[in-house]
Design an enzyme around this catalytic site. Structure first.
Site, short mmCIF file in Angstrom:
data_model
loop_
_atom_site.label_atom_id
_atom_site.label_comp_id
_atom_site.label_asym_id
_atom_site.label_seq_id
_atom_site.Cartn_x
_atom_site.Cartn_y
_atom_site.Cartn_z
N ARG A 21 0.83 -1.21 0.00
CA ARG A 21 0.00 0.00 0.00
C ARG A 21 0.86 1.26 0.00
O ARG A 21 0.31 2.36 -0.01
CB ARG A 21 -0.88 0.01 1.23
CG ARG A 21 -2.31 -0.52 0.98
CD ARG A 21 -3.00 -0.54 2.33
NE ARG A 21 -4.41 -0.40 2.32
CZ ARG A 21 -5.27 -1.41 2.49
NH1 ARG A 21 -4.84 -2.63 2.58
NH2 ARG A 21 -6.56 -1.18 2.56
N ARG A 44 -21.38 -2.63 2.87
CA ARG A 44 -20.66 -3.80 3.39
C ARG A 44 -20.61 -3.73 4.92
O ARG A 44 -20.73 -4.74 5.61
CB ARG A 44 -19.24 -3.81 2.80
CG ARG A 44 -18.40 -5.01 3.19
CD ARG A 44 -17.10 -5.07 2.41
NE ARG A 44 -16.14 -4.07 2.85
CZ ARG A 44 -14.95 -3.87 2.26
NH1 ARG A 44 -14.59 -4.58 1.23
NH2 ARG A 44 -14.13 -2.95 2.71
P1 AMP Z 1 -8.42 -3.73 4.23
O1 AMP Z 1 -9.11 -4.90 4.83
O2 AMP Z 1 -7.43 -4.11 3.17
O3 AMP Z 1 -9.38 -2.68 3.75
O4 AMP Z 1 -7.56 -3.05 5.39
C1 AMP Z 1 -8.18 -2.55 6.57
C2 AMP Z 1 -7.18 -1.68 7.32
O5 AMP Z 1 -6.04 -2.44 7.70
C3 AMP Z 1 -6.62 -0.49 6.53
O6 AMP Z 1 -7.47 0.63 6.56
C4 AMP Z 1 -5.31 -0.25 7.27
O7 AMP Z 1 -5.53 0.43 8.49
C5 AMP Z 1 -4.85 -1.67 7.61
N1 AMP Z 1 -4.01 -2.24 6.52
C6 AMP Z 1 -4.30 -3.31 5.73
N2 AMP Z 1 -3.31 -3.55 4.86
C7 AMP Z 1 -2.35 -2.62 5.10
C8 AMP Z 1 -1.09 -2.32 4.52
N3 AMP Z 1 -0.60 -3.04 3.50
N4 AMP Z 1 -0.39 -1.27 5.03
C9 AMP Z 1 -0.86 -0.54 6.06
N5 AMP Z 1 -2.05 -0.74 6.64
C10 AMP Z 1 -2.80 -1.78 6.19
#
Ligand code: AMP
Length: 194
Positions: free
Chosen positions: A89, A128
Site C-alpha cells: 500500500r 458492506r
Molecule cells: P483492508 O481490509 O485491506 O481494507 O484493510 C483494513 C485496514 O487495515 C486499513 O485501513 C489499514 O488500516 C490496515 N491495513 C491493511 N493492509 C495494510 C497495509 N498493507 N499497510 C498498512 N495498513 C494496512
C-alpha cells in the site's frame, strides 16, 4: 510461480476477486487487512497496535506491516503462488516486497488494478459495513479517510508497477463474474507459467 498483486482502493472488490482467483489458480491468499483483523480478534500485541490505526482509517506503519507480511509468506514451503490483497500500500512496502521475493528467487508476475469511482466506493463500503459489522466500514468519516490514504499513499504505486511493465488496469464497476473473466484473461496473457 504465479504471484499476483491485487491492487485498488478500499471497496473495489479485491477480496471478492481474490477468493475466486485463489480457487481457480490454487494460490495462497494473503490479505494484510484480514491478518490484522485476526490479530485484533485474538488480542495479540500486533492486533492492539494495528487497531489504533485501523480505527482511524489510517495505514498501519510500514515497518510493522512488512515484517508481518514477510513472516506470513515464510509459512508456506512450496506454494503455487501468492495473491497479495491489500499489500503493498506504499512505495516502501512495494520495494520491500520486491527485495524479499528476490531473496527467494521470486518476483511479482502481474499487478491487477481494479478501478472504481470514489462515490461508488463509499456507497459500497457503507453497505458492506451494515452486512459485515466491520467497524471501519460503518463510519463515513473513517471510510473517506481510507480513500484519502489510498489516493495519497497507495495510488502512486501504479506508477511503480507501470515502470516494471506489470500493471494491468480493469474497471471494477461491472458484474463480479465479468470482472473475474477479464482478470483471468489478463493473467493468462501475461503469465507464462499458468
Ligand atoms: P483492508 O481490509 O485491506 O481494507 O484493510 C483494513 C485496514 O487495515 C486499513 O485501513 C489499514 O488500516 C490496515 N491495513 C491493511 N493492509 C495494510 C497495509 N498493507 N499497510 C498498512 N495498513 C494496512
Amino acid at each position: 510461480m504465479l504471484n499476483i498483486v491485487l491492487f485498488g482502493p478500499p471497496g473495489a472488490g479485491k477480496g471478492t476477486q481474490a477468493e475466486k482467483l485463489v480457487k481457480k489458480y490454487q494460490l495462497v491468499h494473503l490479505s494484510t487487512g484480514d491478518i490484522f483483523r485476526a490479530n485484533i480478534k485474538n488480542g495479540t500485541e500486533l492486533g492492539k497496535l494495528a487497531k489504533g490505526y485501523m480505527d482511524k482509517g489510517e495505514l498501519v506503519p510500514d515497518e510493522v506491516t512488512i515484517k508481518m507480511l514477510e513472516s506470513e509468506v515464510g509459512k508456506y514451503a512450496y506454494p503455487k503462488g501468492f495473491i497479495f490483497d491489500g499489500f503493498p500500500r506504499t512505495t516502501a512496502q512495494a520495494q520491500a516486497l520486491d527485495k524479499f521475493l528476490a531473496t527467494r528467487n521470486l518476483s511479482i508476475t502481474i499487478t491487477l488494478a481494479l478501478e472504481v469511482d470514489e462515490e461508488e466506493l463509499t456507497k459500497r463500503i457503507l453497505l458492506r459495513g451494515k452486512e459485515s459489522g466491520r467497524a471501519d466500514d460503518q463510519d463515513e468519516n473513517i471510510v473517506r479517510n481510507r480513500v484519502k490514504e489510498y489516493n495519497n499513499k497507495t495510488a502512486p504505486l501504479k506508477e511503480f508497477y507501470l515502470k516494471q511493465e506489470k500493471l494491468k488496469t480493469i474497471q471494477g464497476a461491472g458484474g463480479i463474474d465479468d470482472i473475474f473473466t477479464e482478470l483471468c484473461k489478463m493473467i493468462e496473457a501475461n503469465a507464462k507459467t499458468v
